[in-house]
Design a protein around this motif. Structure first.
Motif, PDB file in Angstrom:
ATOM      1  N   MET A  19       0.660  -1.032  -0.059  1.00 22.40           N
ATOM      2  CA  MET A  19       0.173  -0.007  -0.116  1.00 22.40           C
ATOM      3  C   MET A  19       0.906   1.412   0.067  1.00 22.40           C
ATOM      4  N   PRO A  20       0.772   2.176  -0.868  1.00 26.40           N
ATOM      5  CA  PRO A  20       1.495   3.539  -0.915  1.00 26.40           C
ATOM      6  C   PRO A  20       1.048   4.377  -0.037  1.00 26.40           C
ATOM      7  N   SER A  21       2.006   5.285   0.377  1.00 29.67           N
ATOM      8  CA  SER A  21       1.546   6.269   1.284  1.00 29.67           C
ATOM      9  C   SER A  21       0.785   7.427   0.539  1.00 29.67           C
ATOM     10  N   THR A  22       0.303   8.539   1.245  1.00 32.70           N
ATOM     11  CA  THR A  22      -0.337   9.413   0.666  1.00 32.70           C
ATOM     12  C   THR A  22       0.757  10.654   0.635  1.00 32.70           C
ATOM     13  N   MET A  23       1.889  10.634   1.140  1.00 33.55           N
ATOM     14  CA  MET A  23       3.026  11.564   1.318  1.00 33.55           C
ATOM     15  C   MET A  23       3.508  12.342   0.068  1.00 33.55           C
ATOM     16  N   GLN A  24       3.732  13.597   0.002  1.00 33.33           N
ATOM     17  CA  GLN A  24       4.394  14.120  -1.114  1.00 33.33           C
ATOM     18  C   GLN A  24       5.811  13.375  -1.081  1.00 33.33           C
ATOM     19  N   ASP A  25       6.462  13.308  -2.188  1.00 31.93           N
ATOM     20  CA  ASP A  25       7.673  12.972  -2.593  1.00 31.93           C
ATOM     21  C   ASP A  25       8.570  14.139  -2.726  1.00 31.93           C
ATOM     22  N   GLU A  26       8.926  14.730  -1.825  1.00 30.22           N
ATOM     23  CA  GLU A  26       9.872  15.932  -1.955  1.00 30.22           C
ATOM     24  C   GLU A  26      11.123  15.556  -1.755  1.00 30.22           C
ATOM     25  N   PRO A  27      12.134  15.624  -2.706  1.00 25.55           N
ATOM     26  CA  PRO A  27      13.687  15.316  -2.549  1.00 25.55           C
ATOM     27  C   PRO A  27      14.296  15.989  -1.237  1.00 25.55           C
ATOM     28  N   LEU A  28      15.106  15.565  -0.630  1.00 26.98           N
ATOM     29  CA  LEU A  28      15.890  15.964   0.547  1.00 26.98           C
ATOM     30  C   LEU A  28      17.102  16.750  -0.396  1.00 26.98           C
ATOM     31  N   SER A  29      17.123  17.893  -0.775  1.00 26.54           N
ATOM     32  CA  SER A  29      18.102  18.480  -1.426  1.00 26.54           C
ATOM     33  C   SER A  29      18.850  19.506  -0.928  1.00 26.54           C
ATOM     34  N   LEU A  30      20.038  19.601  -0.967  1.00 24.20           N
ATOM     35  CA  LEU A  30      20.740  20.883  -0.401  1.00 24.20           C
ATOM     36  C   LEU A  30      20.256  22.254  -0.890  1.00 24.20           C
ATOM     37  N   ALA A  31      19.659  22.183  -2.103  1.00 30.02           N
ATOM     38  CA  ALA A  31      19.234  23.613  -2.638  1.00 30.02           C
ATOM     39  C   ALA A  31      18.030  24.034  -1.755  1.00 30.02           C
ATOM     40  N   THR A  32      17.217  23.164  -1.630  1.00 30.80           N
ATOM     41  CA  THR A  32      16.179  23.474  -0.705  1.00 30.80           C
ATOM     42  C   THR A  32      16.560  23.959   0.778  1.00 30.80           C
ATOM     43  N   LEU A  33      17.854  23.349   1.381  1.00 29.38           N
ATOM     44  CA  LEU A  33      18.332  23.848   2.393  1.00 29.38           C
ATOM     45  C   LEU A  33      18.793  25.398   2.342  1.00 29.38           C
ATOM     46  N   LEU A  34      19.539  25.553   1.256  1.00 27.39           N
ATOM     47  CA  LEU A  34      20.114  26.623   0.884  1.00 27.39           C
ATOM     48  C   LEU A  34      19.105  27.953   0.733  1.00 27.39           C
ATOM     49  N   ARG A  35      17.766  27.593   0.069  1.00 30.87           N
ATOM     50  CA  ARG A  35      16.618  28.499  -0.017  1.00 30.87           C
ATOM     51  C   ARG A  35      16.443  28.817   1.244  1.00 30.87           C
ATOM     52  N   TYR A  36      16.110  27.903   2.200  1.00 34.27           N
ATOM     53  CA  TYR A  36      15.552  28.133   3.520  1.00 34.27           C
ATOM     54  C   TYR A  36      16.399  28.963   4.553  1.00 34.27           C
ATOM     55  N   ALA A  37      17.354  28.841   4.592  1.00 33.59           N
ATOM     56  CA  ALA A  37      18.540  29.315   5.273  1.00 33.59           C
ATOM     57  C   ALA A  37      18.731  30.507   5.071  1.00 33.59           C
ATOM     58  N   THR A  38      18.616  31.098   3.619  1.00 32.20           N
ATOM     59  CA  THR A  38      19.062  32.325   3.459  1.00 32.20           C
ATOM     60  C   THR A  38      17.774  33.425   2.967  1.00 32.20           C
ATOM     61  N   THR A  39      16.696  32.731   3.358  1.00 32.42           N
ATOM     62  CA  THR A  39      15.419  33.664   3.333  1.00 32.42           C
ATOM     63  C   THR A  39      14.784  33.501   4.926  1.00 32.42           C
ATOM     64  N   VAL A  40      14.590  32.354   5.630  1.00 33.03           N
ATOM     65  CA  VAL A  40      14.130  32.318   6.802  1.00 33.03           C
ATOM     66  C   VAL A  40      14.821  32.840   7.765  1.00 33.03           C
ATOM     67  N   HIS A  41      16.296  32.419   7.775  1.00 24.12           N
ATOM     68  CA  HIS A  41      17.191  33.064   8.555  1.00 24.12           C
ATOM     69  C   HIS A  41      18.254  33.784   8.142  1.00 24.12           C
ATOM     70  N   ALA A  42      17.785  34.745   7.006  1.00 25.28           N
ATOM     71  CA  ALA A  42      18.704  35.666   6.373  1.00 25.28           C
ATOM     72  C   ALA A  42      19.556  36.578   6.970  1.00 25.28           C
ATOM     73  N   ASP A  43      19.167  36.997   8.364  1.00 28.14           N
ATOM     74  CA  ASP A  43      19.941  37.850   9.029  1.00 28.14           C
ATOM     75  C   ASP A  43      21.080  36.795  10.022  1.00 28.14           C
ATOM     76  N   ALA A  44      20.946  35.656  10.026  1.00 29.22           N
ATOM     77  CA  ALA A  44      22.255  35.047  10.734  1.00 29.22           C
ATOM     78  C   ALA A  44      23.682  35.252   9.763  1.00 29.22           C
ATOM     79  N   THR A  45      24.645  35.121  10.383  1.00 30.23           N
ATOM     80  CA  THR A  45      25.856  35.181   9.741  1.00 30.23           C
ATOM     81  C   THR A  45      26.966  34.404   9.659  1.00 30.23           C
ATOM     82  N   VAL A  46      27.803  34.465   8.889  1.00 27.40           N
ATOM     83  CA  VAL A  46      29.167  33.657   8.814  1.00 27.40           C
ATOM     84  C   VAL A  46      30.044  34.835   8.957  1.00 27.40           C
ATOM     85  N   ARG A  47      30.907  34.714  10.033  1.00 25.01           N
ATOM     86  CA  ARG A  47      32.097  35.529  10.196  1.00 25.01           C
ATOM     87  C   ARG A  47      33.529  34.791  10.227  1.00 25.01           C
TER      88      ARG A  47
END
Length: 558
Positions: free
Chosen positions: A1-29
């Protein structure tokens, strides 16, 4: 029996978009020696898009390897973000390997471009003529015109290369099982071997690093990444920080105790990670010139066993809690972390803190005896540790799809080469590396246990124990120790100190004293080098007769 969940790939591009928008004011120093160069995550996202455009214009496409030859700094994090997100593969080159090893891994991986820090150009120039597949060198923080490159290799300056490119990029939707990054082992027992991390493995590893049973990295943290970005994913710190919006503090080339303490005084990180040898040096420096370290809520230490006295000294004298962790290049690298069980505090907690830690749910572990049978998890049975899980490698990379290092795998399990015990509740205690454990008179001596006991002496800064052949006992331990400035301890004093702390038959007879114990490229004691120097007669050996306290000079004879 298949699930009903969306199959969204765990991509580092998704992580990059999230970090640079939601946490845009965090810094690397990045520390410069007198201050920090600051980049917000918003700016990091803009520059990652520009770098993706620039690499594409140079002909870098999906699956192409892009090497880095860099310190921990803003530009290295930029490569961590842009290269995998665009579908290429990040290959971090270990700058501390010998030139022939660097050439081997770059050629083996098939690097098409390499991003090089300007301060490392002289070292990279020695290697560049040997690199058969590299067509582009990108220089960050330096004068690209000063780099001498062979014919057919184009040299670019990073900021110039980025200029004019758009700060938005249509990052592709990638298969989460595709390659994101490569790292090679440090090559202590032969040619370095390549491990290829996937987008999925990096994502899952980052999620674990952010849990309370992992490294506990959280929003608002300032994470001091001393552990190098050029090896083992920097223990997963870059992607974990991006995942929760923690800021990153990068030491660049300023890795000695005094500049690290200056950096900490200025940036006040809440979390830090490095190998024990780094913290040994920091402890000596901060003991000599005390400063407030109360901003550090936790320090994760791994790479080799953490001496218990180092934990106690930081906690008792400076209020800093050291947490031991275990892992390997092959495990992404986080395997387990030594957090005590809930409710266990004070002295009782040390029994757990001096272990390598408890395995998380995704990492399965077992102990295997010499005959290949699985041993009980009772905290007593000693065997070789084998692991498997979603961020554990199943093989080593081979450019021609051949087999590399097959003896490191058994029935889908990674054979770690570490020897130890596991308790019923999942805590790992390592006795030694299989290649370093000493068999004397038919009994085993743990080099790690002896090292920790010797380093408990206040005059000892570092101590490495290695086995050498012995006509009577098959093998006996040799101690290579580095003493504090002005220390008065000698071999007789240290051997007497060990008496009562270890079995009499384990007490080492052979001792040598060095200004510093030699290290591998990743900061571990280099026992291979010590064995070679012992065999060639380079070490000045003092022998303590087991029936007296007299010392005498010794040759290699047992």
């Amino acid at each position: 029996m298949p699930s009903t969940m969306q199959d969204e790939p765990l991509s580092l591009a998704t992580l990059l978009r999230y970090a640079t928008t939601v946490h845009a004011d965090a810094t690397v120093r990045t520390w410069t020696g007198s201050g920090s160069r600051v980049l917000t995550y918003r700016e990091l996202g803009d520059r990652a898009a520009q770098l993706a455009h620039a690499l594409t214009a140079l002909g870098i496409g999906r699956g192409d390897r892009v090497g880095t030859f860099m310190w921990n700094n803003n530009e290295h994090l930029l490569a961590y973000c842009a290269v995998p997100a665009m579908g290429a593969v990040l290959h971090t080159l270990n700058i501390r390997l010998f030139p022939e090893q660097i050439a081997f891994v770059a050629n083996h991986a098939g690097d098409k471009a390499v991003i090089v820090d300007g301060s490392l150009m002289p070292a990279f120039e020695q290697v560049l003529p040997q690199l058969r597949t590299v067509r582009h060198v990108i220089v960050a923080n330096g004068d690209a015109a000063a780099l001498r490159a062979p014919e057919g290799v184009a040299v670019h300056e990073l900021d110039t290369l980025l200029a004019g490119h758009s700060s938005t990029f249509d990052f592709p939707l990638l298969d989460e099982r595709s390659a994101a990054a490569m790292c090679y082992t440090s090559g202590t027992t032969g040619d370095p071997k390549g491990v290829v991390y996937s987008h999925r493995s990096n994502w899952l590893h980052s999620m674990h690093a952010c849990t309370t049973d992992g490294m506990g990295i959280r929003t608002g943290d300032r994470v001091l990444a001393i552990v190098p970005l050029f090896h083992a994913n920097a223990w997963g710190l870059p992607y974990a920080a991006l995942m929760v919006g923690a800021s990153l503090v990068m030491p660049d080339r300023f890795l000695q105790p005094s500049p690290l303490l200056e950096l900490m005084a200025a940036e006040r990180p809440s979390f830090a990670a490095a190998v024990p040898t780094v913290w040994n040096g920091v402890l000596a420096a901060v003991d000599a010139a005390p400063q407030d370290l109360g901003h550090l809520r936790a320090v994760v230490v791994g790479g080799s066993a953490v001496p218990p006295q180092l934990m106690r000294a930081f906690e008792d004298r400076h209020g800093v809690r050291i947490i031991q962790a275990w892992g390997m290049t092959e495990t992404s690298p986080l395997g387990c972390v030594a957090w005590p069980p809930p409710g266990i505090e004070g002295e009782d907690a040390y029994a757990y803190r001096v272990t390598q830690g408890r395995f998380p749910a995704p990492v399965q572990a077992r102990l295997v005896g010499d005959d290949g049978t699985e041993l009980p998890r009772d905290g007593k049975a000693v065997g070789e540790l084998e692991v498997r899980g979603p961020w554990i490698t199943a093989s080593y990379y081979s450019p021609d799809a051949g087999t590399v290092g097959s003896d490191a795998f058994r029935d889908g399990w990674l054979r770690t080469g570490d020897v130890g015990t596991i308790t019923a509740d999942g805590y790992l205690t390592l006795v030694d590396r299989a290649k370093d454990i000493i068999k004397s008179g038919g009994e085993w001596i743990s080099s790690v246990a002896l090292e920790n006991a010797i380093m408990a002496h206040p005059d000892v800064v570092e101590a490495a124990v290695f086995g050498v052949p012995d006509e009577r006992w098959d093998e006996r331990p040799v101690v290579a120790a580095a003493l504090r400035a002005g220390a008065e301890a000698d071999a007789g004093v240290l051997r007497a100190f060990l008496a009562g702390r270890t079995a009499k038959w384990q007490l080492p007879e052979r001792w040598t004293f060095l200004p510093e114990v030699p290290k591998t490229s990743v900061g571990k004691f280099d026992k291979k080098a010590l064995r070679a120097r012992y065999s060639s007669g380079e070490l000045d050996i003092v022998v303590i007769d087991s029936t007296s306290t007299q010392t005498n000079s010794d040759s290699r004879a047992g």
